[in-house]
Scaffold this motif. Structure first.
Motif, PDB file in Angstrom:
ATOM      1  N   UNK A   1       0.850  -1.180   0.000  1.00 37.61           N
ATOM      2  CA  UNK A   1       0.000   0.000   0.000  1.00 37.61           C
ATOM      3  C   UNK A   1       0.887   1.231   0.000  1.00 37.61           C
ATOM      4  N   UNK A   2       0.736   2.057  -1.031  1.00 33.90           N
ATOM      5  CA  UNK A   2       1.600   3.226  -1.189  1.00 33.90           C
ATOM      6  C   UNK A   2       0.860   4.476  -0.725  1.00 33.90           C
ATOM      7  N   UNK A   3       1.568   5.275   0.038  1.00 33.26           N
ATOM      8  CA  UNK A   3       0.964   6.476   0.633  1.00 33.26           C
ATOM      9  C   UNK A   3       0.692   7.534  -0.431  1.00 33.26           C
ATOM     10  N   UNK A   4      -0.468   8.124  -0.331  1.00 33.31           N
ATOM     11  CA  UNK A   4      -0.834   9.242  -1.187  1.00 33.31           C
ATOM     12  C   UNK A   4      -0.628  10.518  -0.387  1.00 33.31           C
ATOM     13  N   UNK A   5       0.242  11.419  -0.895  1.00 34.57           N
ATOM     14  CA  UNK A   5       0.659  12.569  -0.095  1.00 34.57           C
ATOM     15  C   UNK A   5      -0.167  13.825  -0.352  1.00 34.57           C
ATOM     16  N   UNK A   6      -0.440  14.116  -1.631  1.00 29.59           N
ATOM     17  CA  UNK A   6      -1.145  15.365  -1.906  1.00 29.59           C
ATOM     18  C   UNK A   6      -1.809  15.303  -3.268  1.00 29.59           C
ATOM     19  N   UNK A   7      -2.674  16.299  -3.524  1.00 28.83           N
ATOM     20  CA  UNK A   7      -3.387  16.391  -4.790  1.00 28.83           C
ATOM     21  C   UNK A   7      -3.110  17.740  -5.435  1.00 28.83           C
ATOM     22  N   UNK A   8      -3.222  17.758  -6.750  1.00 32.50           N
ATOM     23  CA  UNK A   8      -3.127  19.012  -7.485  1.00 32.50           C
ATOM     24  C   UNK A   8      -4.087  18.919  -8.660  1.00 32.50           C
ATOM     25  N   UNK A   9      -4.571  20.051  -9.116  1.00 32.99           N
ATOM     26  CA  UNK A   9      -5.475  20.098 -10.253  1.00 32.99           C
ATOM     27  C   UNK A   9      -4.835  20.867 -11.396  1.00 32.99           C
ATOM     28  N   UNK A  10      -5.037  20.398 -12.620  1.00 27.12           N
ATOM     29  CA  UNK A  10      -4.494  21.041 -13.815  1.00 27.12           C
ATOM     30  C   UNK A  10      -5.564  21.023 -14.900  1.00 27.12           C
ATOM     31  N   UNK A  11      -5.260  21.630 -16.037  1.00 25.55           N
ATOM     32  CA  UNK A  11      -6.177  21.668 -17.188  1.00 25.55           C
ATOM     33  C   UNK A  11      -7.564  22.158 -16.787  1.00 25.55           C
ATOM     34  N   UNK A  12      -7.580  23.283 -16.100  1.00 26.96           N
ATOM     35  CA  UNK A  12      -8.861  23.856 -15.706  1.00 26.96           C
ATOM     36  C   UNK A  12      -9.626  23.029 -14.699  1.00 26.96           C
ATOM     37  N   UNK A  13      -8.914  22.222 -13.934  1.00 28.60           N
ATOM     38  CA  UNK A  13      -9.541  21.393 -12.913  1.00 28.60           C
ATOM     39  C   UNK A  13      -9.969  20.026 -13.397  1.00 28.60           C
TER      40      UNK A  13
END
Length: 392
Positions: free
Chosen positions: A338-350
């Motif tokens: 199980x790999x840790x998910x650290x953060x999110x980002x949005x691109x291409x207008x969300x």
């Protein structure tokens, strides 16, 4: 609104592939390709033409010939079973010339290649089923000389196939996703099918399901991700076609054994209703991150790490029926990482969600569970399954 049918032909031996070629119904059967001619136009075949006969037809109980596709130059292709066949070649795709007079084998080492597909550039794909020397269901691209792993049968008379040079698939399909593979179909862009046009569809006989493969062509390597539509088909889904009349997808299926189907057979239509919804359009794995692209912007305020989970594993090629899951971090240990998910980002207008996964590395299967919301609170949930050969 009113569907009618009549019998056109009978007495065919396991007809598991069919195409209309130059107005003639052409059928792939055990040992041959048959053309069914209706010379007096009464809606019933009156001449069964043995268009192509195999040199080595197999009489084994499970030695099916699967599917039938027509290439751009008019050649026919179909899949032959390797695992339960006395054919001298360890399973393969057969290409028959447009005149039916000659044939060749395109790729070998196939166990049970139930369904085929053609990519827009003419490359041949096939779905194969888990079993001996096939650690999990998979969708692969094949070319002449390729060997795909059904190594138990290599030494019949085909020493040119090297078990050390097994071609990796586009995607592995774990049992929970597809326990028995069907066929593939490239659907060109067509507004009549809505946001799912332009996808590479795949059917599951075992799960009575339909899904699509988001291809990631990296040049020498093709990998991908698979998302299954939340639909239950009535029978074990085998073949699909896009109608030129209404632009929708039509499915045919049957039920023999080990299928999650509710009926013996069915013809069904997948139809775009025109209603708005949130759809996953693309999924790619890149160094340290996963990228999911949707048809609408994602609601950033609804992103919550508790709605995401990344689980990874590998398979082992062996004579055993399928393969357990092995840790990517330690290939000798059964289990998953199980790999840790650290953060999110949005691109291409969300519309593109970038998910940071620092531990991400090549693996046979990465299962990403997710839930996202669109601007109107419409939600979409996974999983989406990746096969990662490279991380550019």
């Amino acid at each position: 609104k009113e569907v009618t049918w009549q019998r056109f032909a009978a007495g065919l031996y396991e007809p598991l592939g069919m195409k209309v070629v130059d107005g003639v119904l052409t059928v792939g059967t055990r040992g041959r390709i048959v053309k069914l001619h209706d010379s007096n136009d009464d809606g019933e075949a009156d001449y069964y033409e043995a268009f192509f006969n195999e040199d080595e037809p197999s009489d084994s109980w499970h030695a099916y010939n699967f599917d039938l596709e027509v290439e751009e130059d008019g050649s026919y292709i179909y899949g032959r079973v390797g695992g339960m066949s006395n054919w001298s070649i360890p399973g393969g795709i057969v290409r028959v010339s447009p005149d039916g007079k000659t044939s060749e084998v395109v790729g070998a080492g196939l166990r049970v290649p139930n369904g085929l597909g053609l990519l827009p550039d003419g490359r041949i794909t096939f779905g194969d089923n888990q079993g001996s020397y096939v650690p999990a269901g998979k969708i692969s691209i094949t070319r002449p000389g390729d060997f795909h792993g059904a190594g138990k049968w290599v030494n019949r008379k085909n020493g040119n196939y090297d078990p050390e040079k097994i071609i990796e698939p586009i995607v592995y399909l774990p049992q929970e996703l597809d326990s028995s593979c069907g066929a593939q179909l490239w659907v060109e862009k067509d507004d009549r099918l809505g946001p799912l046009s332009g996808q590479y569809f795949h059917t599951s006989y075992g799960k009575a399901a339909t899904m699509y493969v988001m291809l990631d062509d990296l040049g020498d390597t093709v990998q991908g991700a698979v998302f299954s539509l939340p639909l239950k088909m009535e029978s074990g889904t085998m073949r699909l076609a896009k109608s030129p009349i209404d632009g929708q997808l039509y499915y045919s299926g049957l039920t023999g054994w080990q299928s999650g189907a509710t009926r013996e057979g069915s013809i069904q239509r997948l139809r775009f209703t025109g209603e708005k919804g949130l759809y996953l359009l693309d999924a790619k794995a890149r160094k340290g991150r996963l990228e999911l692209t949707f048809n609408s912007p994602i609601n950033e305020s609804q992103l919550d790490s508790s709605n995401f989970k990344a689980t990874a594993w590998n398979y082992r090629w062996s004579k055993e029926y399928g393969s357990p899951h092995f840790k990517v971090s330690d290939p000798t240990v059964e289990g998953t990482d199980t790999w840790e998910i650290e953060e999110f980002d949005l691109a291409d207008g969300g519309r593109k969600l970038v998910i940071s996964v620092p531990e991400l590395q090549p693996c046979h299967t990465l299962k990403l569970d997710f839930t996202v919301a669109g601007p109107d609170e419409t939600k979409l949930s996974g999983p989406v399954y990746f096969t990662i050969h490279e991380l550019p």
